[in-house]
Design a protein around this motif. Structure first.
Motif, PDB file in Angstrom:
ATOM      1  N   ASN A 115      31.150  46.401  27.584  1.00 19.98           N
ATOM      2  CA  ASN A 115      31.899  45.573  26.629  1.00 19.98           C
ATOM      3  C   ASN A 115      32.615  46.445  25.595  1.00 19.98           C
ATOM      4  O   ASN A 115      33.766  46.185  25.229  1.00 19.98           O
ATOM      5  CB  ASN A 115      30.958  44.596  25.921  1.00 19.98           C
ATOM      6  N   GLN A 118      35.628  48.081  27.247  1.00 20.10           N
ATOM      7  CA  GLN A 118      36.767  47.168  27.327  1.00 20.10           C
ATOM      8  C   GLN A 118      37.470  47.035  25.976  1.00 20.10           C
ATOM      9  O   GLN A 118      38.697  46.986  25.903  1.00 20.10           O
ATOM     10  CB  GLN A 118      36.303  45.794  27.809  1.00 20.10           C
ATOM     11  N   SER A 128      43.287  46.047  31.457  1.00 19.00           N
ATOM     12  CA  SER A 128      42.634  46.077  32.761  1.00 19.00           C
ATOM     13  C   SER A 128      42.208  47.496  33.091  1.00 19.00           C
ATOM     14  O   SER A 128      42.988  48.443  32.936  1.00 19.00           O
ATOM     15  CB  SER A 128      43.580  45.555  33.848  1.00 19.00           C
ATOM     16  N   PRO A 169      43.305  39.813  32.023  1.00 23.58           N
ATOM     17  CA  PRO A 169      42.201  40.038  32.962  1.00 23.58           C
ATOM     18  C   PRO A 169      40.857  39.824  32.277  1.00 23.58           C
ATOM     19  O   PRO A 169      40.700  40.121  31.089  1.00 23.58           O
ATOM     20  CB  PRO A 169      42.391  41.494  33.393  1.00 23.58           C
ATOM     21  N   VAL A 170      39.904  39.322  33.034  1.00 19.57           N
ATOM     22  CA  VAL A 170      38.575  39.057  32.477  1.00 19.57           C
ATOM     23  C   VAL A 170      37.513  39.702  33.360  1.00 19.57           C
ATOM     24  O   VAL A 170      37.664  39.767  34.586  1.00 19.57           O
ATOM     25  CB  VAL A 170      38.290  37.542  32.343  1.00 19.57           C
ATOM     26  N   ALA A 171      36.463  40.183  32.728  1.00 17.73           N
ATOM     27  CA  ALA A 171      35.330  40.737  33.468  1.00 17.73           C
ATOM     28  C   ALA A 171      34.472  39.588  33.970  1.00 17.73           C
ATOM     29  O   ALA A 171      34.096  38.697  33.204  1.00 17.73           O
ATOM     30  CB  ALA A 171      34.515  41.651  32.563  1.00 17.73           C
ATOM     31  N   LEU A 174      29.297  42.353  34.957  1.00 13.38           N
ATOM     32  CA  LEU A 174      29.003  43.529  34.142  1.00 13.38           C
ATOM     33  C   LEU A 174      27.590  43.995  34.444  1.00 13.38           C
ATOM     34  O   LEU A 174      26.625  43.246  34.236  1.00 13.38           O
ATOM     35  CB  LEU A 174      29.129  43.217  32.650  1.00 13.38           C
ATOM     36  N   ASN A 182      33.182  33.618  31.428  1.00 12.22           N
ATOM     37  CA  ASN A 182      34.528  34.025  31.824  1.00 12.22           C
ATOM     38  C   ASN A 182      34.996  33.296  33.086  1.00 12.22           C
ATOM     39  O   ASN A 182      36.189  33.032  33.245  1.00 12.22           O
ATOM     40  CB  ASN A 182      34.578  35.541  32.048  1.00 12.22           C
ATOM     41  N   PHE A 210      30.970  46.799  37.827  1.00 12.55           N
ATOM     42  CA  PHE A 210      32.029  46.126  37.083  1.00 12.55           C
ATOM     43  C   PHE A 210      32.956  45.408  38.053  1.00 12.55           C
ATOM     44  O   PHE A 210      33.349  45.970  39.086  1.00 12.55           O
ATOM     45  CB  PHE A 210      32.827  47.152  36.265  1.00 12.55           C
ATOM     46  N   GLU A 212      36.446  42.704  37.844  1.00 12.81           N
ATOM     47  CA  GLU A 212      37.445  42.121  36.951  1.00 12.81           C
ATOM     48  C   GLU A 212      38.415  41.275  37.765  1.00 12.81           C
ATOM     49  O   GLU A 212      38.856  41.672  38.845  1.00 12.81           O
ATOM     50  CB  GLU A 212      38.192  43.248  36.228  1.00 12.81           C
ATOM     51  N   TRP A 213      38.756  40.104  37.222  1.00 10.24           N
ATOM     52  CA  TRP A 213      39.701  39.218  37.902  1.00 10.24           C
ATOM     53  C   TRP A 213      40.931  39.008  37.030  1.00 10.24           C
ATOM     54  O   TRP A 213      40.831  38.831  35.818  1.00 10.24           O
ATOM     55  CB  TRP A 213      39.059  37.870  38.189  1.00 10.24           C
ATOM     56  N   LYS A 214      42.086  39.041  37.683  1.00 14.60           N
ATOM     57  CA  LYS A 214      43.351  38.781  37.025  1.00 14.60           C
ATOM     58  C   LYS A 214      44.170  37.855  37.900  1.00 14.60           C
ATOM     59  O   LYS A 214      44.266  38.053  39.114  1.00 14.60           O
ATOM     60  CB  LYS A 214      44.118  40.100  36.786  1.00 14.60           C
TER      61      LYS A 214
END
Length: 229
Positions: A115, A118, A128, A169-171, A174, A182, A210, A212-214
Protein backbone atom coordinates in the motif's frame (compact mmCIF):
# COMPACT_ATOMS: atom_id res chain seq x y z
CA UNK A 1 10.66 32.51 36.03
CA UNK A 2 9.33 35.75 34.54
CA UNK A 3 8.13 36.27 30.99
CA UNK A 4 11.02 38.59 30.13
CA UNK A 5 13.56 35.91 30.98
CA UNK A 6 11.70 33.27 28.95
CA UNK A 7 11.42 35.66 26.02
CA UNK A 8 15.11 36.49 26.12
CA UNK A 9 16.15 32.83 26.19
CA UNK A 10 13.71 32.05 23.36
CA UNK A 11 15.20 34.79 21.18
CA UNK A 12 18.73 33.60 21.92
CA UNK A 13 17.78 30.00 21.09
CA UNK A 14 16.06 31.12 17.88
CA UNK A 15 19.08 33.09 16.69
CA UNK A 16 21.47 30.26 17.61
CA UNK A 17 19.42 27.66 15.72
CA UNK A 18 19.07 29.98 12.73
CA UNK A 19 22.83 30.50 12.53
CA UNK A 20 23.43 26.76 12.97
CA UNK A 21 21.06 25.96 10.10
CA UNK A 22 22.88 28.41 7.84
CA UNK A 23 26.24 26.88 8.72
CA UNK A 24 25.23 23.24 8.29
CA UNK A 25 23.30 23.79 5.06
CA UNK A 26 19.88 23.11 3.59
CA UNK A 27 19.84 19.32 3.72
CA UNK A 28 17.99 19.36 7.04
CA UNK A 29 14.99 20.77 5.19
CA UNK A 30 15.09 19.68 1.56
CA UNK A 31 16.64 16.20 1.76
CA UNK A 32 16.06 15.13 5.32
CA UNK A 33 17.38 11.69 6.23
CA UNK A 34 16.56 9.65 9.34
CA UNK A 35 19.70 11.00 11.01
CA UNK A 36 18.80 14.59 10.11
CA UNK A 37 15.31 14.08 11.50
CA UNK A 38 16.67 12.88 14.85
CA UNK A 39 19.10 15.79 14.92
CA UNK A 40 16.30 18.30 14.37
CA UNK A 41 14.26 16.75 17.19
CA UNK A 42 17.17 16.85 19.63
CA UNK A 43 17.95 20.46 18.79
CA UNK A 44 14.34 21.39 19.45
CA UNK A 45 14.37 19.50 22.75
CA UNK A 46 17.62 21.15 23.88
CA UNK A 47 16.24 24.65 23.41
CA UNK A 48 12.68 23.83 24.51
CA UNK A 49 13.68 22.21 27.80
CA UNK A 50 16.14 24.98 28.56
CA UNK A 51 13.41 27.62 28.37
CA UNK A 52 11.51 26.19 31.32
CA UNK A 53 14.40 25.03 33.46
CA UNK A 54 15.32 27.74 35.95
CA UNK A 55 18.79 26.31 36.45
CA UNK A 56 19.71 26.68 32.78
CA UNK A 57 20.63 30.06 31.36
CA UNK A 58 21.73 31.57 28.08
CA UNK A 59 25.27 30.22 28.37
CA UNK A 60 24.04 26.65 28.76
CA UNK A 61 21.69 27.03 25.76
CA UNK A 62 24.46 28.37 23.55
CA UNK A 63 26.87 25.67 24.72
CA UNK A 64 24.36 22.89 23.98
CA UNK A 65 23.53 24.27 20.53
CA UNK A 66 27.19 24.86 19.72
CA UNK A 67 28.25 21.37 20.83
CA UNK A 68 25.44 19.64 18.94
CA UNK A 69 26.17 21.78 15.89
CA UNK A 70 29.82 20.80 16.07
CA UNK A 71 28.86 17.11 16.16
CA UNK A 72 26.60 17.59 13.12
CA UNK A 73 29.33 19.45 11.26
CA UNK A 74 31.85 16.68 11.99
CA UNK A 75 29.33 14.08 10.83
CA UNK A 76 28.78 15.93 7.55
CA UNK A 77 32.55 16.28 7.10
CA UNK A 78 33.11 12.56 7.66
CA UNK A 79 30.35 11.56 5.23
CA UNK A 80 31.87 13.78 2.55
CA UNK A 81 35.30 12.23 3.00
CA UNK A 82 34.35 8.59 3.55
CA UNK A 83 32.00 6.60 1.33
CA UNK A 84 31.65 3.84 3.94
CA UNK A 85 30.62 6.33 6.62
CA UNK A 86 28.19 7.94 4.17
CA UNK A 87 26.58 4.54 3.59
CA UNK A 88 25.96 3.94 7.29
CA UNK A 89 24.97 7.48 8.29
CA UNK A 90 22.96 8.61 5.27
CA UNK A 91 21.92 5.32 3.70
CA UNK A 92 21.84 4.38 0.03
CA UNK A 93 19.03 4.07 -2.52
CA UNK A 94 17.35 0.67 -2.83
CA UNK A 95 15.82 -0.75 -6.01
CA UNK A 96 12.27 -1.81 -5.15
CA UNK A 97 11.01 -2.35 -8.70
CA UNK A 98 13.42 -3.99 -11.14
CA UNK A 99 12.50 -4.31 -14.82
CA UNK A 100 8.82 -3.99 -14.03
CA UNK A 101 8.88 -6.51 -11.16
CA UNK A 102 8.37 -5.68 -7.50
CA UNK A 103 11.32 -6.72 -5.34
CA UNK A 104 9.38 -8.00 -2.35
CA UNK A 105 12.50 -8.77 -0.31
CA UNK A 106 13.72 -5.18 -0.77
CA UNK A 107 10.34 -3.92 0.42
CA UNK A 108 10.55 -6.03 3.57
CA UNK A 109 14.12 -4.92 4.31
CA UNK A 110 12.95 -1.31 4.19
CA UNK A 111 9.77 -1.98 6.20
CA UNK A 112 7.61 -0.93 3.25
CA UNK A 113 4.30 -2.60 2.39
CA UNK A 114 2.50 -2.69 -0.95
CA UNK A 115 0.00 0.00 0.00
CA UNK A 116 2.85 2.36 0.83
CA UNK A 117 4.55 1.46 -2.46
CA UNK A 118 1.40 2.33 -4.40
CA UNK A 119 1.17 5.65 -2.56
CA UNK A 120 4.79 6.50 -3.40
CA UNK A 121 4.21 5.65 -7.06
CA UNK A 122 1.11 7.85 -7.21
CA UNK A 123 3.10 10.79 -5.87
CA UNK A 124 5.16 10.46 -9.07
CA UNK A 125 2.03 10.27 -11.27
CA UNK A 126 2.44 6.53 -11.76
CA UNK A 127 -0.91 4.90 -11.07
CA UNK A 128 -0.03 1.44 -12.29
CA UNK A 129 2.90 -0.80 -11.39
CA UNK A 130 2.92 -2.06 -14.97
CA UNK A 131 3.94 1.44 -16.14
CA UNK A 132 7.10 1.41 -14.03
CA UNK A 133 10.37 -0.09 -15.28
CA UNK A 134 12.52 0.86 -12.27
CA UNK A 135 11.79 2.41 -8.88
CA UNK A 136 14.40 3.43 -6.32
CA UNK A 137 13.63 4.12 -2.67
CA UNK A 138 15.83 7.07 -1.73
CA UNK A 139 17.49 7.50 1.66
CA UNK A 140 15.07 10.32 2.55
CA UNK A 141 12.05 8.05 2.02
CA UNK A 142 11.02 9.42 -1.38
CA UNK A 143 10.92 7.31 -4.54
CA UNK A 144 12.49 7.92 -7.95
CA UNK A 145 10.72 6.44 -10.96
CA UNK A 146 11.87 5.33 -14.40
CA UNK A 147 8.82 4.71 -16.56
CA UNK A 148 8.79 2.19 -19.36
CA UNK A 149 10.18 3.54 -22.60
CA UNK A 150 6.84 3.76 -24.41
CA UNK A 151 5.47 5.95 -21.62
CA UNK A 152 8.28 8.49 -21.44
CA UNK A 153 7.80 12.09 -22.57
CA UNK A 154 4.99 11.40 -25.02
CA UNK A 155 1.37 12.47 -24.66
CA UNK A 156 -1.74 11.98 -26.75
CA UNK A 157 -1.62 15.67 -27.61
CA UNK A 158 1.90 15.24 -29.03
CA UNK A 159 0.60 12.54 -31.36
CA UNK A 160 -2.56 14.47 -32.26
CA UNK A 161 -4.74 11.67 -30.91
CA UNK A 162 -8.32 12.14 -29.76
CA UNK A 163 -8.89 11.99 -25.98
CA UNK A 164 -9.88 8.66 -24.48
CA UNK A 165 -11.55 7.72 -21.22
CA UNK A 166 -9.31 7.55 -18.15
CA UNK A 167 -9.61 4.91 -15.46
CA UNK A 168 -7.69 4.42 -12.24
CA UNK A 169 -6.05 0.99 -11.80
CA UNK A 170 -6.89 -0.77 -8.56
CA UNK A 171 -5.11 -3.49 -6.61
CA UNK A 172 -7.27 -6.59 -6.31
CA UNK A 173 -4.72 -8.84 -4.58
CA UNK A 174 -2.11 -7.77 -2.04
CA UNK A 175 0.25 -10.34 -0.52
CA UNK A 176 -2.08 -13.24 -1.20
CA UNK A 177 -5.24 -11.50 0.02
CA UNK A 178 -8.15 -10.44 -2.17
CA UNK A 179 -9.13 -6.77 -1.79
CA UNK A 180 -12.90 -7.14 -1.88
CA UNK A 181 -13.58 -3.42 -1.45
CA UNK A 182 -11.75 -2.67 -4.70
CA UNK A 183 -13.65 -5.42 -6.51
CA UNK A 184 -16.95 -3.91 -5.41
CA UNK A 185 -16.01 -0.50 -6.81
CA UNK A 186 -16.08 -1.96 -10.34
CA UNK A 187 -18.80 -4.56 -9.67
CA UNK A 188 -16.38 -7.47 -9.92
CA UNK A 189 -16.73 -10.73 -8.00
CA UNK A 190 -14.28 -13.15 -6.44
CA UNK A 191 -15.30 -15.71 -9.05
CA UNK A 192 -14.43 -13.26 -11.84
CA UNK A 193 -11.02 -12.66 -10.30
CA UNK A 194 -10.28 -16.37 -10.01
CA UNK A 195 -11.26 -16.91 -13.64
CA UNK A 196 -8.96 -14.07 -14.72
CA UNK A 197 -6.11 -15.65 -12.78
CA UNK A 198 -6.76 -19.04 -14.39
CA UNK A 199 -6.63 -17.47 -17.85
CA UNK A 200 -3.05 -16.41 -17.05
CA UNK A 201 -2.10 -19.76 -15.55
CA UNK A 202 -2.43 -18.91 -11.85
CA UNK A 203 -4.33 -21.49 -9.84
CA UNK A 204 -4.12 -20.10 -6.31
CA UNK A 205 -4.45 -16.39 -5.50
CA UNK A 206 -2.62 -16.96 -2.21
CA UNK A 207 0.60 -17.36 -4.19
CA UNK A 208 0.13 -13.95 -5.81
CA UNK A 209 2.12 -11.04 -4.38
CA UNK A 210 0.31 -8.34 -6.33
CA UNK A 211 -2.52 -8.18 -8.85
CA UNK A 212 -3.89 -5.03 -10.43
CA UNK A 213 -6.89 -4.47 -12.68
CA UNK A 214 -7.44 -1.60 -15.08
CA UNK A 215 -10.48 -1.12 -17.27
CA UNK A 216 -9.83 -2.15 -20.87
CA UNK A 217 -6.66 -4.09 -20.05
CA UNK A 218 -5.84 -7.59 -18.87
CA UNK A 219 -5.14 -8.34 -15.23
CA UNK A 220 -1.57 -7.57 -14.14
CA UNK A 221 -0.29 -10.38 -11.91
CA UNK A 222 2.98 -10.99 -10.10
CA UNK A 223 3.86 -13.95 -7.91
CA UNK A 224 6.21 -13.79 -4.94
CA UNK A 225 9.19 -15.27 -6.78
CA UNK A 226 8.68 -13.42 -10.08
CA UNK A 227 11.91 -11.43 -9.68
CA UNK A 228 13.98 -14.61 -9.70
CA UNK A 229 12.11 -16.30 -12.53
Amino acid sequence: MDYLHIGFELIVGYVALFILTKIIGKTQITQITAFDFISALILGELVGNALYDGKIGVKQILFAVFLWGLLLYLTEFITQKSRKARHYLEGTPTIIIHKGKIDYEALKRNHLDLNQLQHLLRTKDVFSVRDCEFALLESDGSVSIQKKSLLQNVTREDLNLTPSSVSIPVAVILEGHIIYDNLKVYDKSEEWLKNELKLQGYTDYKNVLFAEWKEGESLFVQEYDALNS
